[in-house]
Each structure stands twice: as structure tokens, then as C-alpha cells.
Design a protein around this motif. Structure first.
Motif, mmCIF file in Angstrom:
data_model
loop_
_atom_site.group_PDB
_atom_site.id
_atom_site.type_symbol
_atom_site.label_atom_id
_atom_site.label_comp_id
_atom_site.label_asym_id
_atom_site.label_seq_id
_atom_site.Cartn_x
_atom_site.Cartn_y
_atom_site.Cartn_z
ATOM 1 N N ALA A 92 0.815 -1.217 0.000
ATOM 2 C CA ALA A 92 0.000 0.000 0.000
ATOM 3 C C ALA A 92 0.849 1.267 0.000
ATOM 4 C CB ALA A 92 -0.938 0.002 1.204
ATOM 5 N N TYR A 93 2.137 1.154 0.358
ATOM 6 C CA TYR A 93 2.997 2.333 0.309
ATOM 7 C C TYR A 93 3.246 2.795 -1.131
ATOM 8 C CZ TYR A 93 3.873 1.693 5.262
ATOM 9 O OH TYR A 93 3.725 1.577 6.628
ATOM 10 N N GLN A 94 2.808 2.005 -2.094
ATOM 11 C CA GLN A 94 2.902 2.435 -3.482
ATOM 12 C C GLN A 94 1.909 3.557 -3.788
ATOM 13 O OE1 GLN A 94 5.035 1.269 -5.864
ATOM 14 N NE2 GLN A 94 6.040 -0.111 -4.435
ATOM 15 N N TRP A 95 0.878 3.700 -2.951
ATOM 16 C CA TRP A 95 -0.106 4.755 -3.220
ATOM 17 C C TRP A 95 -0.479 5.582 -1.983
ATOM 18 C CZ3 TRP A 95 -1.128 -0.483 -3.905
ATOM 19 C CH2 TRP A 95 -1.980 -1.082 -2.976
ATOM 20 N N TRP A 96 0.081 5.293 -0.839
ATOM 21 C CA TRP A 96 -0.128 6.130 0.344
ATOM 22 C C TRP A 96 1.187 6.807 0.713
ATOM 23 C CZ3 TRP A 96 -4.590 7.696 1.898
ATOM 24 C CH2 TRP A 96 -5.724 6.879 1.810
ATOM 25 N N SER A 97 1.108 8.099 1.031
ATOM 26 C CA SER A 97 2.294 8.847 1.449
ATOM 27 C C SER A 97 1.964 9.664 2.687
ATOM 28 C CB SER A 97 2.753 9.814 0.347
ATOM 29 O OG SER A 97 3.099 9.111 -0.826
ATOM 30 N N GLY A 98 2.873 9.676 3.658
ATOM 31 C CA GLY A 98 2.735 10.565 4.798
ATOM 32 C C GLY A 98 3.135 11.967 4.369
ATOM 33 N N VAL A 99 2.188 12.892 4.388
ATOM 34 C CA VAL A 99 2.419 14.231 3.856
ATOM 35 C C VAL A 99 2.398 15.257 4.993
ATOM 36 C CG1 VAL A 99 1.558 16.045 2.317
ATOM 37 C CG2 VAL A 99 1.427 13.635 1.628
ATOM 38 N N PRO A 100 3.524 15.868 5.327
ATOM 39 C CA PRO A 100 3.533 16.945 6.329
ATOM 40 C C PRO A 100 2.589 18.071 5.912
ATOM 41 C CG PRO A 100 5.767 16.219 5.868
ATOM 42 C CD PRO A 100 4.894 15.584 4.839
ATOM 43 N N GLY A 101 1.779 18.510 6.863
ATOM 44 C CA GLY A 101 0.852 19.591 6.574
ATOM 45 C C GLY A 101 -0.493 19.150 6.047
ATOM 46 N N ALA A 102 -0.666 17.857 5.793
ATOM 47 C CA ALA A 102 -1.983 17.363 5.387
ATOM 48 C C ALA A 102 -2.855 17.250 6.632
ATOM 49 C CB ALA A 102 -1.863 16.015 4.699
ATOM 50 N N ASP A 103 -4.058 17.772 6.574
ATOM 51 C CA ASP A 103 -5.012 17.678 7.673
ATOM 52 C C ASP A 103 -6.404 17.944 7.126
ATOM 53 O OD1 ASP A 103 -5.399 20.575 7.605
ATOM 54 O OD2 ASP A 103 -3.512 20.755 8.707
ATOM 55 N N TRP A 104 -7.391 18.071 8.012
ATOM 56 C CA TRP A 104 -8.763 18.189 7.532
ATOM 57 C C TRP A 104 -8.987 19.458 6.714
ATOM 58 C CZ3 TRP A 104 -12.501 21.881 8.809
ATOM 59 C CH2 TRP A 104 -12.184 22.764 9.863
ATOM 60 N N ARG A 105 -8.222 20.509 7.005
ATOM 61 C CA ARG A 105 -8.335 21.738 6.221
ATOM 62 C C ARG A 105 -7.553 21.680 4.916
ATOM 63 N NH1 ARG A 105 -7.507 23.952 11.468
ATOM 64 N NH2 ARG A 105 -9.230 25.242 12.247
ATOM 65 N N HIS A 106 -6.588 20.771 4.834
ATOM 66 C CA HIS A 106 -5.705 20.655 3.668
ATOM 67 C C HIS A 106 -5.649 19.182 3.260
ATOM 68 C CE1 HIS A 106 -4.293 24.020 6.250
ATOM 69 N NE2 HIS A 106 -4.331 24.682 5.090
ATOM 70 N N PRO A 107 -6.726 18.672 2.666
ATOM 71 C CA PRO A 107 -6.838 17.225 2.463
ATOM 72 C C PRO A 107 -5.807 16.614 1.526
ATOM 73 C CG PRO A 107 -8.655 18.406 1.416
ATOM 74 C CD PRO A 107 -7.939 19.393 2.275
ATOM 75 N N GLN A 108 -5.243 17.406 0.607
ATOM 76 C CA GLN A 108 -4.198 16.878 -0.263
ATOM 77 C C GLN A 108 -2.813 17.370 0.152
ATOM 78 O OE1 GLN A 108 -5.395 14.646 -2.212
ATOM 79 N NE2 GLN A 108 -7.495 15.257 -1.760
ATOM 80 N N GLY A 109 -2.724 18.063 1.282
ATOM 81 C CA GLY A 109 -1.464 18.596 1.756
ATOM 82 C C GLY A 109 -1.393 20.106 1.583
#
Length: 304
Positions: A92-109
Motif C-alpha cells: 500500500a505504500y505504493q499509493w499512500w504517502s505521509g504528507v507533512p501539513g496534510a489535515d482536515w483543512r488541507h486534504p491533499q497537503g
């Protein structure tokens, strides 16, 4: 909210993924449940009133992750990042990335936002965030049994609406169409989340019980059991400790809650969990761009 009369039903399935079995009898008392997942607008009202800071907006405590690279202990969340080609579906790491700054207000980062997405389900919320919202609203998270009973709407069909995924070619939920995870032809009209209520309601009048976003429940994760569930709420007799996967390395042994319903990333080619019986364990320290929640009010509180 809508009233769901109590009743008995067959919970789980013996026909699909092993964690869904064994199918077994269950019962729930009557309860009210929200017509759709909590939206960005609703969650924003909660944050404005309380000042709540979500899990994704807080840096992890280094004491909880002693072996972690300190540079990674920053506010972040998991974002779906589609690859450009076919990949190994076992990773699943092929399509999931831990993105700093992603949160409910910034859903894509960073750089993304929720302007125009007020009616979309809130995402990047942890279990504790969902519980905090529910407490503020005078509500609770549903048990797994309550959630599944509501999704089935008194029936026993494979899907929340019947025996076919797309009856007569009609799309009934926001799920993935195409070759997951790199090609989504968006035949249902959506690539990411969709506004709540974009698809038909089930027999109880509830929207988005299937697809769009996975939903947190109140239950700790464990295998289904065959003994009868308690009369109140259909809550399973599971504990926080039992929810941990002891086969994982010590640093990864995180308590897990049950999530239900599938999401916009569930695909016939990969994850056929767009069904009421489907279930997955979600670590309580993890937030993602495809998990949200809805609330219930039970028993005497609901009756009044």
C-alpha cells in the motif's frame, strides 16, 4: 438524524474476506443515526466553537515512537498519491504517502484547501477527533453492530441496496472504477470524495453508508465471535489490549478500532469492501484522506 428501529440481523459474511466471518446473529436497540457522514462545514463549526486541534495537526510525541527519525515527527497525515502505472497491490505504500501539513483543512497537503468542499465528508480525523466532535454534539460513535444494521436497512443483500454493485448500470456509491490505483475512469462522477447525498439513500434513508469515506466506529478491533452480543447497542466484548496486532514489531503495536463502509478507493480490482459486512482495523494514531465518521444517539436520549 433518522430513527432506526431496533432488531435482530445476521452480522458479517462467510462469502468474502476472512475477517468478515463467521456470519452470526446480532441485535441492536433502536437509535438515531446521522443521515450522512459529518461534513467539513459541520466539523468547522465544532472547531470554531471549541478550538479543537486534530491529531493530524499535532506533532507525534517522541516518547511514543522512540525509534523514529525525529525529522519525521511532524504534523502530517496519509494522502492517496496515485502512481503513474501499475504497481504491486500487496504494498500500500505504493499509493499512500505521509504528507507533512496534510489535515482536515488541507486534504491533499499544503496548498490544498476545502473551499467549495463544505458538503464533502471531513477526512484526516483520528478516532479521538471523532469522539471529541460526538461529545460536543451530544452524540456518540456507533458500535460496529449499529453501523452494519443501519447500512443493511433491515435487509440481508450483499450491498446496501441489493444484490448488484451497479444495478441497471446505475452507480449507487462513490467507489473506484478502473485499474486501481493508477487509473480511475470516474464513471460515477468523482475521483476523490463526493458531496454527501450524491448517491441514493438506502432503505432507512441513509446516505453514503457505502463508499465515499470509511467511518470510525466505537468498537475495538478483534475477530468476530459467535456468542450473542449484549442487548444494548450491539457492542462487542473487546478491549483496547485485544485490538493490538501482537505479530507486529513493538513500535507498531498500536490499538485499533473497527472502520466500516469502504471509500472512494475501494475497487473491484483490489478492495471489494463496499459492502455492509466489510470491516477493517484502523490504528487510532493514524489519520488518512479516506476515513471520516458519523454519529448516533441512543435509547432514552434518542426517544426524547
Amino acid at each position: 438524524m433518522l430513527w432506526v428501529p431496533g432488531g435482530r440481523f445476521t452480522m458479517g459474511s462467510d462469502e468474502h474476506y476472512p475477517e468478515e466471518g463467521p456470519a452470526h446473529p446480532a441485535a441492536v436497540d433502536g437509535f438515531h443515526i446521522e443521515r450522512h457522514p459529518v461534513t467539513n462545514d459541520q466539523f468547522a463549526a465544532f472547531v470554531a466553537d471549541t478550538g479543537h486541534v486534530t491529531l493530524a495537526e499535532r506533532a507525534p510525541d517522541a516518547a511514543d515512537y522512540p525509534d523514529a527519525d525525529p525529522s519525521l515527527l511532524v504534523p502530517s497525515s496519509a494522502v492517496f498519491t496515485p502512481p503513474a502505472h501499475r504497481v504491486d497491490l500487496r504494498d500500500a505504500y505504493q499509493w499512500w504517502s505521509g504528507v507533512p501539513g496534510a489535515d482536515w483543512r488541507h486534504p491533499q497537503g499544503p496548498g490544498s484547501g476545502i473551499e467549495g468542499l463544505g458538503r464533502h465528508p471531513v477526512v484526516h480525523v483520528g478516532h479521538a477527533d471523532a469522539e471529541a466532535y460526538a461529545a460536543w454534539a451530544g452524540r456518540s460513535l456507533p458500535t460496529e453492530a449499529e453501523w452494519e444494521y443501519a447500512a443493511r436497512a433491515g435487509g440481508s443483500s450483499e450491498y446496501a441496496w441489493g444484490a448488484e454493485l451497479t444495478p441497471g448500470g446505475r452507480h449507487m456509491a462513490n467507489v473506484w472504477q478502473g485499474d486501481f490505483p493508477h487509473a480511475n475512469d470516474q464513471a460515477d462522477g468523482w475521483y476523490w470524495t463526493s458531496p454527501v447525498g450524491s448517491f441514493p439513500a438506502n432503505g432507512f434513508g441513509l446516505h453514503d453508508m457505502i463508499g465515499n469515506v470509511w467511518e470510525w466506529t466505537a468498537d475495538w478491533w478483534s475477530a468476530h465471535r459467535t456468542e450473542p452480543v449484549p442487548a444494548c447497542c450491539g457492542a462487542a466484548s473487546r478491549t483496547r489490549a485485544q485490538s493490538v496486532d501482537a505479530a507486529l514489531p513493538p513500535h507498531a503495536r498500536i490499538p485499533r478500532k473497527v472502520i466500516k463502509g469502504g471509500s472512494y478507493l475501494c475497487a473491484p480490482s483490489y478492495c471489494r469492501r463496499y459492502r455492509p459486512a466489510a470491516r477493517l482495523p484502523q490504528p487510532i494514531d493514524t489519520t488518512t484522506g479516506h476515513v471520516g465518521f458519523r454519529c448516533v444517539v441512543r435509547n432514552s436520549a434518542a426517544a426524547s
